[in-house]
Design a protein around this motif. Structure first.
Motif, short mmCIF file in Angstrom:
data_model
loop_
_atom_site.label_atom_id
_atom_site.label_comp_id
_atom_site.label_asym_id
_atom_site.label_seq_id
_atom_site.Cartn_x
_atom_site.Cartn_y
_atom_site.Cartn_z
N ILE A 178 -39.66 87.62 -63.04
CA ILE A 178 -38.50 87.82 -62.18
C ILE A 178 -37.72 86.52 -62.11
O ILE A 178 -38.28 85.46 -61.77
CB ILE A 178 -38.94 88.28 -60.78
CG1 ILE A 178 -39.63 89.65 -60.87
CG2 ILE A 178 -37.76 88.35 -59.82
CD1 ILE A 178 -40.17 90.18 -59.56
N THR A 179 -36.44 86.58 -62.43
CA THR A 179 -35.64 85.37 -62.61
C THR A 179 -34.71 85.08 -61.44
O THR A 179 -34.05 84.03 -61.44
CB THR A 179 -34.82 85.47 -63.89
OG1 THR A 179 -33.99 86.65 -63.84
CG2 THR A 179 -35.73 85.56 -65.12
N ASN A 180 -34.64 85.97 -60.45
CA ASN A 180 -33.82 85.66 -59.28
C ASN A 180 -34.73 85.41 -58.08
O ASN A 180 -35.95 85.25 -58.23
CB ASN A 180 -32.80 86.78 -59.00
CG ASN A 180 -33.47 88.12 -58.67
OD1 ASN A 180 -34.68 88.27 -58.82
ND2 ASN A 180 -32.67 89.08 -58.23
N ASP A 181 -34.19 85.39 -56.87
CA ASP A 181 -34.96 85.04 -55.67
C ASP A 181 -35.54 86.26 -54.96
O ASP A 181 -35.83 86.21 -53.76
CB ASP A 181 -34.10 84.23 -54.71
CG ASP A 181 -32.82 84.96 -54.30
OD1 ASP A 181 -32.62 86.11 -54.75
OD2 ASP A 181 -32.02 84.37 -53.54
N PHE A 182 -35.75 87.35 -55.69
CA PHE A 182 -36.27 88.58 -55.08
C PHE A 182 -37.58 88.35 -54.36
O PHE A 182 -37.77 88.79 -53.22
CB PHE A 182 -36.44 89.67 -56.14
CG PHE A 182 -37.17 90.88 -55.62
CD1 PHE A 182 -36.50 91.87 -54.94
CD2 PHE A 182 -38.55 91.02 -55.80
CE1 PHE A 182 -37.17 92.98 -54.43
CE2 PHE A 182 -39.23 92.12 -55.29
CZ PHE A 182 -38.53 93.10 -54.60
N VAL A 183 -38.51 87.66 -54.98
CA VAL A 183 -39.84 87.48 -54.39
C VAL A 183 -39.75 86.72 -53.08
O VAL A 183 -40.34 87.12 -52.06
CB VAL A 183 -40.79 86.78 -55.38
CG1 VAL A 183 -42.14 86.48 -54.72
CG2 VAL A 183 -40.99 87.63 -56.62
N ALA A 184 -39.02 85.63 -53.08
CA ALA A 184 -38.90 84.82 -51.87
C ALA A 184 -38.27 85.60 -50.73
O ALA A 184 -38.63 85.43 -49.56
CB ALA A 184 -38.09 83.56 -52.17
N GLU A 185 -37.34 86.48 -51.04
CA GLU A 185 -36.62 87.22 -50.01
C GLU A 185 -37.37 88.45 -49.52
O GLU A 185 -37.27 88.81 -48.34
CB GLU A 185 -35.24 87.65 -50.54
CG GLU A 185 -34.24 86.52 -50.68
CD GLU A 185 -32.85 87.04 -50.98
OE1 GLU A 185 -32.64 88.28 -50.94
OE2 GLU A 185 -31.97 86.23 -51.28
N HIS A 186 -38.12 89.10 -50.40
CA HIS A 186 -38.62 90.43 -50.06
C HIS A 186 -40.13 90.61 -50.06
O HIS A 186 -40.62 91.60 -49.50
CB HIS A 186 -38.01 91.47 -51.02
CG HIS A 186 -36.53 91.55 -50.94
ND1 HIS A 186 -35.87 92.10 -49.87
CD2 HIS A 186 -35.57 91.15 -51.83
CE1 HIS A 186 -34.56 92.06 -50.08
NE2 HIS A 186 -34.35 91.48 -51.25
N ILE A 187 -40.89 89.71 -50.67
CA ILE A 187 -42.34 89.90 -50.75
C ILE A 187 -43.04 89.03 -49.71
O ILE A 187 -42.79 87.82 -49.64
CB ILE A 187 -42.87 89.59 -52.16
CG1 ILE A 187 -42.21 90.49 -53.18
CG2 ILE A 187 -44.39 89.76 -52.20
CD1 ILE A 187 -42.44 91.99 -52.96
N ALA A 188 -43.88 89.67 -48.91
CA ALA A 188 -44.61 88.97 -47.85
C ALA A 188 -46.11 89.12 -48.05
O ALA A 188 -46.58 90.05 -48.72
CB ALA A 188 -44.21 89.54 -46.49
N THR A 189 -46.86 88.20 -47.47
CA THR A 189 -48.33 88.31 -47.43
C THR A 189 -48.72 89.02 -46.15
O THR A 189 -48.36 88.58 -45.06
CB THR A 189 -48.99 86.93 -47.49
OG1 THR A 189 -48.59 86.26 -48.68
CG2 THR A 189 -50.50 87.05 -47.46
N ILE A 190 -49.44 90.12 -46.28
CA ILE A 190 -49.75 90.98 -45.15
C ILE A 190 -51.27 91.06 -44.98
O ILE A 190 -52.00 91.23 -45.96
CB ILE A 190 -49.19 92.40 -45.37
CG1 ILE A 190 -47.68 92.31 -45.65
CG2 ILE A 190 -49.46 93.30 -44.18
CD1 ILE A 190 -47.11 93.59 -46.21
N ASP A 191 -51.72 90.93 -43.75
CA ASP A 191 -53.15 91.03 -43.47
C ASP A 191 -53.50 92.48 -43.14
O ASP A 191 -52.96 93.07 -42.19
CB ASP A 191 -53.53 90.12 -42.30
CG ASP A 191 -55.01 90.15 -42.01
OD1 ASP A 191 -55.80 90.25 -42.97
OD2 ASP A 191 -55.40 90.07 -40.82
N ILE A 192 -54.39 93.06 -43.94
CA ILE A 192 -54.86 94.42 -43.72
C ILE A 192 -56.35 94.33 -43.39
O ILE A 192 -57.19 94.19 -44.29
CB ILE A 192 -54.64 95.31 -44.97
CG1 ILE A 192 -53.17 95.31 -45.38
CG2 ILE A 192 -55.13 96.74 -44.70
CD1 ILE A 192 -52.22 95.92 -44.37
N PRO A 193 -56.71 94.38 -42.11
CA PRO A 193 -58.13 94.21 -41.73
C PRO A 193 -59.07 95.17 -42.45
O PRO A 193 -60.22 94.81 -42.76
CB PRO A 193 -58.11 94.46 -40.22
CG PRO A 193 -56.72 94.16 -39.79
CD PRO A 193 -55.84 94.57 -40.93
#
Length: 326
Positions: A178-193
């Motif tokens: 991915i060559t644009n800033d999609f990951v920084a803007e849209h992907i988060a780290t989520i805790d799923i117990p």
């Protein structure tokens, strides 16, 4: 499998073969597909008579959260001192022998129905599948109207635009960069117990998650609620392995780097579970079989997820945010 080849159908050979011979001729397959290959030639074209009901067996080579629960149980029941890594190896087999001896069971290298009959009074290692006879067969559960799989163009417009180049890597020929800033803007780290200590297959071996996965930021609460609802319904023990979520790649088998070929995993709105038992292009395993996810589908629907078991090319491991939920 040394003595079997896979074929379509879930059958048993003619009952003229003595039942005492079955353990030698048959081994368990999550796909329930069987064919005898090492019988005398005159017996190779046997009449197929009826479906076979396979038992839930944990033996050497098995992996998953049920194996991890078995190892934890053996640590208590026979003071096994096993590493509860979710992979059944030689040490786990030895402790299964000790367990069987303790309870007077026939000598065998597998934790089978006889063993579960003992353990189920103490701990839940394997799922208690719903015995409702209407919840059987390849057509269950029925597809819910009003939910569909989103197209790449819908994903691009509603979940963020991805710019990319094809960047194959070893073991993942569909990988993209991915060559644009999609990951920084849209992907988060989520805790799923519910995913803490969940087994993750590796090549070779296994690992365990810490419960944190990467997913689309906008749908983080939706994902967390799905797993919470599965837990409240007593269904999380159906999850034997977690096999990935956000993964920047094309659809499996694709070679052209076009928008239409992007996998929804690239937007972080999809995840896979129990992949080994529900591979792409195969009928998802049926109720009662190891790795079955069918009981999870209705709650996924109610949380706005679509199941890959409804794809034209079936992908039973796969759950994704439905088009109508974007």
């Amino acid at each position: 499998m040394n003595d079997l080849d896979e074929m379509t159908g879930s059958k048993i050979v003619d009952e003229s073969i003595a039942s005492s011979e079955w353990p030698r001729l048959w081994v368990y397959s999550a796909k329930r597909y069987f064919r005898v290959t090492r019988l005398p030639r005159r017996q190779r074209c046997l009449i197929i008579t009826r479906e076979i009901s396979m038992t839930y067996i944990l033996t050497v080579g098995a992996f998953g959260n049920d194996v991890r629960r078995l190892q934890e149980y053996l640590d208590v029941e026979v003071s096994a001192s096993l590493t509860a890594d979710g992979l059944c190896g030689g040490k786990t087999k030895e402790e299964v022998f000790r367990f069987r001896k303790k309870f007077g069971l026939p000598v065998a290298p597998a934790f089978d129905d006889q063993c579960f009959a003992v353990s189920e009074t103490r701990v839940d290692i394997k799922p208690d599948f719903d015995p409702d006879p209407t919840k059987t067969g390849r057509e269950w559960p029925k597809k819910k109207s009003g939910l569909s799989s989103p197209s790449a163009s819908e994903m691009q417009s509603k979940c963020g635009a991805i710019e990319f180049v094809h960047n194959p890597v070893s073991g993942n020929p569909e990988h993209i960069k991915i060559t644009n800033d999609f990951v920084a803007e849209h992907i988060a780290t989520i805790d799923i117990p519910e995913l803490r200590d969940c087994v993750v297959p590796l090549d070779p071996g296994v690992a365990k998650t810490d419960g944190r996965i990467h997913f689309h930021r906008r749908h983080a609460a939706r994902l967390a609620k799905l797993f919470s609802d599965w837990r409240e319904a007593g269904l999380t023990n159906r999850i034997l392995t977690f096999d990935g979520s956000f993964n920047a790649r094309l659809k499996r088998g694709s070679t052209k780097a076009t928008l239409a070929n992007l996998s929804n995993h690239s937007w972080g709105t999809a995840f896979d579970i129990n992949a080994y038992w529900n591979p792409r292009k195969a009928t998802p395993v049926l109720m009662g079989d190891r790795g079955c996810v069918r009981e999870l589908v209705s709650i996924a629907h109610s949380n706005g997820f679509y199941w890959g078991g409804y794809f034209s090319i079936m992908d039973g491991m796969h759950f994704e945010v439905a088009a109508e939920s974007l």
